[in-house]
Write a protein that holds these residues in place. Structure first.
Motif, PDB file in Angstrom:
ATOM      1  N   UNK A 158       0.828  -1.205   0.000  1.00 48.10           N
ATOM      2  CA  UNK A 158       0.000   0.000   0.000  1.00 48.10           C
ATOM      3  C   UNK A 158       0.865   1.259   0.000  1.00 48.10           C
ATOM      4  N   UNK A 159       0.445   2.258  -0.760  1.00 47.70           N
ATOM      5  CA  UNK A 159       1.090   3.564  -0.709  1.00 47.70           C
ATOM      6  C   UNK A 159       0.852   4.153   0.676  1.00 47.70           C
ATOM      7  N   UNK A 180     -10.395  -1.183  -1.658  1.00 44.93           N
ATOM      8  CA  UNK A 180      -9.959  -0.176  -2.622  1.00 44.93           C
ATOM      9  C   UNK A 180      -8.553   0.254  -2.202  1.00 44.93           C
ATOM     10  N   UNK A 181      -7.725   0.685  -3.139  1.00 44.11           N
ATOM     11  CA  UNK A 181      -6.302   0.880  -2.864  1.00 44.11           C
ATOM     12  C   UNK A 181      -5.989   2.159  -2.097  1.00 44.11           C
ATOM     13  N   UNK A 182      -6.268   2.136  -0.803  1.00 48.20           N
ATOM     14  CA  UNK A 182      -5.974   3.274   0.070  1.00 48.20           C
ATOM     15  C   UNK A 182      -5.709   2.745   1.475  1.00 48.20           C
ATOM     16  N   UNK A 229      -0.573  -7.364 -10.626  1.00 51.37           N
ATOM     17  CA  UNK A 229       0.001  -6.781  -9.420  1.00 51.37           C
ATOM     18  C   UNK A 229      -0.938  -5.765  -8.785  1.00 51.37           C
ATOM     19  N   UNK A 230      -2.009  -5.424  -9.499  1.00 50.17           N
ATOM     20  CA  UNK A 230      -2.954  -4.442  -8.969  1.00 50.17           C
ATOM     21  C   UNK A 230      -4.189  -5.087  -8.341  1.00 50.17           C
ATOM     22  N   UNK A 231      -4.695  -6.159  -8.925  1.00 46.33           N
ATOM     23  CA  UNK A 231      -5.932  -6.758  -8.416  1.00 46.33           C
ATOM     24  C   UNK A 231      -5.801  -8.240  -8.108  1.00 46.33           C
TER      25      UNK A 231
END
Length: 536
Positions: free
Chosen positions: A349-350, A442-444, A524-526
């Protein structure tokens, strides 16, 4: 997806990053019929119902992913958010009011046109506290949510209210609605990919119980005939689906096998096409299926849950002591394909920070000191484990032995079905510790903090509440600059790590076996997906 299928079979995220894979030429072929059919094994108890608005566990959401389509999704090739059912998602200048416009021409599987009213009414149904649907808390940021969820004793279901709709939801036209939030929330557009926000058609909304086992979705697949509780779930491609990115399979069967080792053996016997590798097979799966495996780093984290409702765990120094008494390296080695955790956030995660947790280093002497300063622990410590997991008791005893040896505690163990453990915890009746995990929807990094640590978070496993953390989360939500928001969310993580209602344990790689006829999608994203497999 939500609640990780962790070492004790609690409930998963499937977001993975590819590490390596076999060449896909294994002998297994499953028992599905037709050129493009597949059987996916899920190591869990059979589903009792299908309703994504009332489910935040991996097994149900895996099935819902085939039957329901979200408003937006993450593109597997670029990682960017792309529209599915939505034509556009537009915030105002403050990110407090969002306008969602739907694509025209989509319908439900019963032929009913998909409209903005379906979303508004479905979300209000879920937000009504008296319905006790599991994704209720997902709407807590919407204006008017509180009127549907009056103050209620911890663990109790709110009483019905006269108000049945959130004031923040407004219909604009047949294909457009707006969402006004209590405060600005720059991450809201990302949240719309979560299936807990899926729409239900009018006939289902009128009587949800009547459709528990005959759901009507808006996705690429529909039920193939009757489905009864305890049976395999058989789906066929729905010809009416007009959305993007339809999977390749013509039919999919989800087979529920409570014991993960049994599911694995079913694959080796050639009766299923895709299966998770259980912890007991981590050292042998590459030789068991040398040409049909794939591994990936799980975008999720695993924890030991401390019950905030039990006064014996009230002192944070005690929780710190428990954490520092755990040798994470040894435990990760036991789990296999695992890495000791040093924070609450998944490493991909960022905003992840290596070493964010200052109480996650193994130090038996310091742990004993902290326990003494906390006044010790009263009575035996109970550790709950999932009996459906072949390694559940093994891992529980591994943690228990560390706490016994390093803190001098008396430890006992209780084995129950994962669903029973969850129900007891949800009603604040569970005695002792349990294992759990989380994977983002979700990517957060906000999605690792709000659900589990906000006072009314919809996956607040421990019953934890800290107004100071709630305040920091609100500040992060209101910050429109993504990088500045991350820095604020990190402050919230620091508070949660200091309070430590959840003890970080490990992150891990997951491994899967697949038959020769399919190649799972790997992004690599989902993550790794059997639903979106290609056929050879």
């Amino acid at each position: 997806m939500r609640r990780l299928t962790g070492v004790l079979g609690v409930t998963l995220s499937l977001a993975l990053v590819l590490s390596s894979c076999g060449d896909g030429n294994g002998d297994g072929s499953g028992s599905g019929t037709g050129a493009k059919s597949e059987i996916i094994a899920i190591a869990a108890d059979p589903l009792e119902y299908i309703n994504p608005l009332n489910d935040n566990g991996s097994p149900g959401i895996q099935v819902a992913m085939a039957m329901f389509s979200p408003l937006v999704t993450t593109d597997p090739n670029t990682g960017k958010t792309v529209n599915v059912m939505a034509e556009s998602v537009t915030p105002d200048k403050t990110s407090q009011t969002w306008t969602v416009k739907l694509k025209a021409g989509n319908t439900f599987q019963n032929g009913q046109p998909l409209t903005a009213k379906d979303y508004v009414d479905s979300w209000n149904l879920t937000a009504q506290g008296s319905n006790a649907w599991k994704n209720n808390g997902f709407f807590s940021k919407v204006d008017g949510y509180d009127e549907l969820n009056p103050p209620t004793p911890d663990g109790a279901t709110p009483k019905p209210t006269a108000v049945k709709a959130m004031s923040g939801l407004k219909l604009i036209d047949d294909l457009t609605f707006s969402v006004k939030l209590k405060v600005p929330f720059s991450q809201f557009g990302l949240t719309l990919q979560y299936l807990g926000l899926a729409p239900l058609p009018e006939e289902v909304r009128k009587n949800p119980d009547a459709y528990k086992r005959k759901p009507i979705g808006n996705g690429a697949y529909k039920l193939d005939g009757e489905w009864n509780a305890g049976e395999d779930i058989k789906l066929v491609k729905w010809d009416g689906y007009k959305g993007p990115n339809a999977p390749e399979a013509d039919s999919i069967t989800y087979r529920f096998i409570p014991n993960a080792d049994t599911a694995y053996n079913e694959f080796l016997a050639g009766t299923v096409d895709f299966v998770d590798v259980p912890p007991t097979k981590i050292k042998t799966f590459k030789t068991d299926a040398p040409d049909g495996w794939v591994t990936g780093v799980s975008s999720g984290a695993n924890y030991l849950v401390m019950p905030a409702w039990d006064q014996r765990f009230k002192n944070p120094k005690l929780r710190h002591a428990f954490s520092m008494a755990i040798d994470r390296k040894a435990f990760a080695d036991l789990v296999g394909l695992a890495t000791p955790a040093s924070g609450l956030i998944a490493p991909d995660m960022n905003g992840y920070r290596e070493g964010a947790c200052k109480y996650c280093s193994f130090d038996a002497a310091k742990a004993k000191q902290l326990l003494q300063e906390a006044g010790g622990f009263s009575g035996p410590l109970n550790i709950n484990y999932n009996t459906s997991s072949a390694t559940g008791q093994i891992f529980a005893e591994a943690i228990g032995n560390m706490l016994r040896q390093n803190l001098g505690l008396e430890v006992k163990y209780t084995g129950k079905q994962g669903s029973e453990i969850g129900e007891l915890a949800d009603t604040r009746k569970l005695d002792g510790l349990r294992f759990s995990g989380w994977g983002h929807d979700y990517p957060s990094i906000e999605d690792y903090l709000t659900p589990m640590f906000k006072s009314n978070g919809d996956a607040n496993f421990s019953g934890y509440s800290n107004p100071a953390l709630d305040k920091v989360l609100a500040q992060g939500d209101a910050e429109p600059d993504p990088e500045k928001a991350i820095a604020i969310y990190q402050q919230a993580e620091d508070i949660a790590l200091e309070d430590m209602p959840l003890i970080p344990l490990y992150t891990k790689s997951n491994a899967y076996l697949h038959s020769a006829k399919i190649e799972p999608r790997v992004s690599k994203y989902v993550g790794v997906s059997a639903l979106y497999a290609t056929f050879k």
